[in-house]
Write a protein that holds these residues in place. Structure first.
Motif, PDB file in Angstrom:
ATOM      1  N   ARG A 260      20.908  -0.499   8.796  1.00  0.00           N
ATOM      2  CA  ARG A 260      20.241   0.643   9.418  1.00  0.00           C
ATOM      3  C   ARG A 260      20.757   1.946   8.810  1.00  0.00           C
ATOM      4  NH1 ARG A 260      17.519  -0.631  14.128  1.00  0.00           N
ATOM      5  NH2 ARG A 260      17.893  -2.746  14.928  1.00  0.00           N
ATOM      6  N   THR A 261      19.972   3.005   8.979  1.00  0.00           N
ATOM      7  CA  THR A 261      20.392   4.334   8.523  1.00  0.00           C
ATOM      8  C   THR A 261      20.045   5.365   9.578  1.00  0.00           C
ATOM      9  OG1 THR A 261      20.023   3.775   6.193  1.00  0.00           O
ATOM     10  CG2 THR A 261      20.108   6.114   6.756  1.00  0.00           C
ATOM     11  N   ASP A 262      21.029   6.177   9.944  1.00  0.00           N
ATOM     12  CA  ASP A 262      20.794   7.373  10.752  1.00  0.00           C
ATOM     13  C   ASP A 262      20.823   8.578   9.816  1.00  0.00           C
ATOM     14  OD1 ASP A 262      20.593   6.178  13.285  1.00  0.00           O
ATOM     15  OD2 ASP A 262      22.779   6.040  13.438  1.00  0.00           O
ATOM     16  N   HIS A 263      19.783   9.374   9.866  1.00  0.00           N
ATOM     17  CA  HIS A 263      19.643  10.541   8.979  1.00  0.00           C
ATOM     18  C   HIS A 263      19.470  11.772   9.854  1.00  0.00           C
ATOM     19  CE1 HIS A 263      16.865  12.783   5.878  1.00  0.00           C
ATOM     20  NE2 HIS A 263      18.012  13.405   6.056  1.00  0.00           N
ATOM     21  N   THR A 264      20.362  12.736   9.688  1.00  0.00           N
ATOM     22  CA  THR A 264      20.303  13.987  10.439  1.00  0.00           C
ATOM     23  C   THR A 264      20.103  15.148   9.478  1.00  0.00           C
ATOM     24  OG1 THR A 264      21.807  13.108  12.107  1.00  0.00           O
ATOM     25  CG2 THR A 264      21.513  15.485  12.067  1.00  0.00           C
ATOM     26  N   ARG A 274      16.017  14.220  13.361  1.00  0.00           N
ATOM     27  CA  ARG A 274      16.750  12.958  13.259  1.00  0.00           C
ATOM     28  C   ARG A 274      15.761  11.865  12.878  1.00  0.00           C
ATOM     29  NH1 ARG A 274      21.820  13.387  15.727  1.00  0.00           N
ATOM     30  NH2 ARG A 274      22.041  15.151  17.161  1.00  0.00           N
ATOM     31  N   HIS A 276      15.626   7.535  11.942  1.00  0.00           N
ATOM     32  CA  HIS A 276      16.338   6.262  11.950  1.00  0.00           C
ATOM     33  C   HIS A 276      15.508   5.252  11.152  1.00  0.00           C
ATOM     34  CE1 HIS A 276      18.983   3.053  13.316  1.00  0.00           C
ATOM     35  NE2 HIS A 276      17.893   2.321  13.464  1.00  0.00           N
TER      36      HIS A 276
END
Length: 282
Positions: A260-264, A274, A276
């Protein structure tokens, strides 16, 4: 159409006024990146062949093409790629074998501005047309990676091209490579987004997180440090400015061993967006 051309010229004039003249053949060569040479052109993948011709090479669109030829090239300054989770490494080195699902959440105060930029700039030029609602990506995002090989066959960079599966429209057209900023002992992930007569560039500092996660960060800082920049290119003249856009990517394997990737994305100190991503290997 003339109104949009005037708006684009006005934007370039703004950055020429408040940016600085740079020498891409000299001390500022670290800011070289692909541009679209037509003022009113559509970006999409129309810059890619010119980049391959510039280095005297060709485009490799093999199914296992990765954003980075070897993530080990980022070693240095305390960052040890050997500590990364194997799936994180595989994703960056064999990106073409992975597909993604995406969810998006805008901060309410930025949502209208994001919609305006995406609708009247991103979709018009085929670049940075960020989704506004998760339903915009509900049918999925198609992703392809095309690597640029030099005359010697060596890796020069990779284009990551993402389109909406529902509409076929371009969402994102980025060029990935590893670069080292002046005076830095730590190589950065260098992502550039070609624009008509210019580009946006982001230098991301790598860090190893818990469980072998990868964090890529573009923090605030001075001109010449990791962060985001915009350039305007007119013939042999170029201007550049550092812009207050800060990003963080957290690429990790969760408890179910899914990647998974969280991108802010933040503007100044305020979080604007944000995203995801669920990354699935074919």
């Amino acid at each position: 159409m003339d109104l949009w051309a005037m708006a684009d010229r006005g934007t370039r004039r703004y950055w020429k006024t408040f940016g600085r003249r740079i020498d891409l053949d000299g001390k500022h060569s670290w800011l070289w990146a692909p541009v679209l040479t037509e003022a009113g052109g559509t970006v999409e993948d129309n810059w890619l062949q010119a980049e391959a011709e510039r280095v005297g090479g060709w485009i490799d669109d093999g199914p296992e093409a990765g954003l980075l030829a070897d993530i080990g090239a980022l070693a240095g300054g305390g960052f040890d790629p050997g500590q990364l989770h194997p799936d994180v490494r595989d994703f960056y080195e064999r990106t073409g074998l992975w597909r993604m699902e995406a969810w998006v959440q805008w901060a309410p105060v930025f949502a209208l501005g994001g919609w305006f930029v995406s609708r009247f700039f991103g979709r018009r030029v085929g670049q940075l047309a960020l989704p506004i609602r998760s339903l915009d990506t509900a049918r999925g995002i198609d992703s392809r990676v095309e690597r640029v090989a030099g005359a010697d066959g060596g890796y020069r960079g990779a284009a990551w091209l993402r389109t909406s599966r529902a509409t076929g429209e371009y969402i994102y057209s980025g060029f990935y490579r590893v670069s080292r900023l002046p005076g830095s002992e730590q190589p950065s992930v260098h992502v550039s987004f070609p624009l008509p007569l210019g580009n946006v560039q982001v230098f991301l500092r790598p860090e190893v997180g818990e469980g072998g996660a990868l964090r890529l960060v573009s923090p605030p800082g001075a001109f010449g440090a990791d962060g985001a920049y915009i350039t305007v290119v007119e013939g042999d003249r170029c201007w550049a400015a550092r812009i207050p856009i800060h990003e963080e990517f957290h690429v990790f394997a969760d408890g179910a061993n899914l990647l998974r990737t969280d991108h802010t994305l933040a503007l100044g100190r305020a979080t604007a967006l944000r995203l995801h991503y669920l990354l699935l290997r074919d």
